[in-house]
Design an enzyme around this catalytic site. Structure first.
Site, short mmCIF file in Angstrom:
data_model
loop_
_atom_site.label_atom_id
_atom_site.label_comp_id
_atom_site.label_asym_id
_atom_site.label_seq_id
_atom_site.Cartn_x
_atom_site.Cartn_y
_atom_site.Cartn_z
N GLU A 84 -4.79 -0.98 3.26
CA GLU A 84 -4.10 -2.11 2.63
C GLU A 84 -3.40 -1.72 1.34
OE1 GLU A 84 -7.34 -5.56 3.99
OE2 GLU A 84 -6.95 -5.19 1.87
N HIS A 90 -16.74 7.17 -0.77
CA HIS A 90 -16.14 5.94 -1.31
C HIS A 90 -16.47 5.75 -2.78
CE1 HIS A 90 -15.64 3.97 2.95
NE2 HIS A 90 -15.26 5.25 2.92
N GLN A 104 -17.37 13.38 -0.50
CA GLN A 104 -16.12 12.97 -1.13
C GLN A 104 -16.21 12.99 -2.65
OE1 GLN A 104 -15.13 9.11 0.52
NE2 GLN A 104 -14.85 9.93 2.58
N TYR A 112 -10.63 -9.89 -2.33
CA TYR A 112 -9.74 -9.27 -1.35
C TYR A 112 -10.40 -9.05 0.01
CZ TYR A 112 -6.43 -9.30 -5.01
OH TYR A 112 -5.57 -9.77 -5.98
N TYR A 163 -15.62 2.92 12.87
CA TYR A 163 -15.19 4.19 13.47
C TYR A 163 -15.65 4.32 14.91
CZ TYR A 163 -13.87 5.40 8.74
OH TYR A 163 -13.27 5.40 7.50
#
Length: 376
Positions: free
Chosen positions: A248, A154, A92, A258, A269
């Site tokens: 979210e 991430h 990513q 949070y 997963y």
């Protein structure tokens, strides 16, 4: 053009039947396509990720593989911008977002976020550079997230300047380092706020706290890839990828926790639980969450006049969901949702508002497109 009354009745009625209460989970969503005109400005970009308008109307677009492109007078300039630093283009990782300094007209500074390092030792980096219309010069690092990780997932990477010229940078948890989202000595799983030169900004909630990173603004996040601000109220909104379910949208306040991974509306997963709790004292509840996931990737708070019914709403791009999700807000309360452009069946990576109130959308594809949305 569709008015808000057109699609709000069904979601509100269903909410009453189900006795649901904030946060707003997945309500029945209206899918509307007919009132949007889509114009293709460019195609063939390798996973375009972020975009920003220049004062002269030009549009800068990042490609995740590490190139910065310019669209001028409705045409993609063939040659990429020179001077972009090397990025870690793996998993990513890659070149992420772009933001212009609030004083760009006088200082010509742009900011880029990207994955930096190797597959086994990497982090999210932010640099700034001078842009002369053709190349980047005087490239300097202003922020490196710590610690390094050995995963390629991430990274976060969204950038947003606030009115005081401080810079918000969103960060991910590094995937296998999710416990670090609760660790104030780490930038992983955080939203940070820095000055335009990279120092911890004045007023940050953990300045001077022993063992805490002074740049942290909020924590307990999984992978924040959308950040937007209501200019009228100053409210800061962020969206983040959940695991399997549990995406979210949050109202971001300094110093707040949070919850990730202590509380979540998603599961791993594999289907195994990550946590048995989705609420806990001292941890914030999302404004909206989605089960199943839509994979939210960016977000804009719409202030334009072209789409009058959308003014004051959040527009969220979705990757897995292959649509743009409109969250209808009234005084900060979610009144309903609407799915846009579902008929195109494309992964949407970024959305920004143009100066004229139209919307620029990037598709997530090896032959990615830059689209302009206007009313029909």
């Amino acid at each position: 053009m569709v008015t808000k009354k057109f699609f709000l009745k069904a979601p509100i009625f269903s909410c009453l039947l189900l006795a649901c209460s904030p946060p707003a989970a997945s309500l029945p969503i209206a899918a509307v396509q007919s009132h949007i005109k889509v114009t293709e400005l460019a195609s063939g970009l390798a996973y375009p990720w972020g975009a920003a308008f220049l004062p002269d109307g030009g549009l800068l677009v990042t490609e995740r593989e590490g190139r910065l492109r310019l669209i001028r007078d409705g045409q993609l300039v063939e040659a990429p911008i020179n001077g972009v630093p090397a990025v870690l283009n793996h998993g990513q990782g890659g070149l992420f977002d772009i933001a212009l300094h609030p004083d760009f007209a006088t200082n010509a500074l742009i900011y880029l976020s990207f994955a930096q390092g190797t597959k086994n030792a990497n982090h999210t980096r932010v640099v700034r550079a001078k842009f002369d219309g053709q190349a980047l010069t005087q490239v300097e690092t202003v922020f490196d997230a710590v610690p390094e990780r050995d995963t390629q997932a991430h990274f976060g990477g969204r950038l947003l300047f606030l009115p005081d010229k401080s810079l918000i940078v969103t960060l991910g948890d590094g995937y296998t380092y999710r416990h670090k989202a609760q660790d104030l000595s780490s930038d992983l799983g955080k939203i940070v706020r820095i000055t335009d030169t990279g120092k911890a900004a004045s007023g940050n909630p953990f300045l001077g706290q022993a063992g805490a990173r002074p740049e942290i603004w909020s924590y307990g996040h999984r992978n924040v890839q959308g950040i937007a601000r209501d200019p009228a109220t100053g409210t800061l909104y962020a969206n983040e990828h959940g695991p399997k379910g549990g995406d979210e949208v949050n109202v971001i306040q300094p110093g707040k926790n949070y919850g990730w991974p202590v509380i979540t509306y998603g599961v791993d997963y594999s289907g195994a639980p990550i946590s048995l709790e989705n609420k806990k004292a001292g941890m914030e509840q999302p404004l909206v969450y989605w089960v199943p996931s839509i994979a939210p990737s960016s977000m804009v708070f719409y202030t334009g006049d072209l789409f009058k019914a959308w003014k004051g709403d959040l527009l969220v791009t979705a990757l897995a969901g292959q649509h743009i999700r409109r969250i209808d807000l009234e005084a900060g309360t979610v009144m309903g949702q609407e799915s846009l452009l579902t008929e195109r069946q494309e992964r949407y990576r970024d959305i920004i508002q143009a100066p004229d109130g139209s919307l620029i959308v990037l598709t997530d594809d090896p032959e990615g497109k830059v689209l302009r949305l206007t009313p029909k």
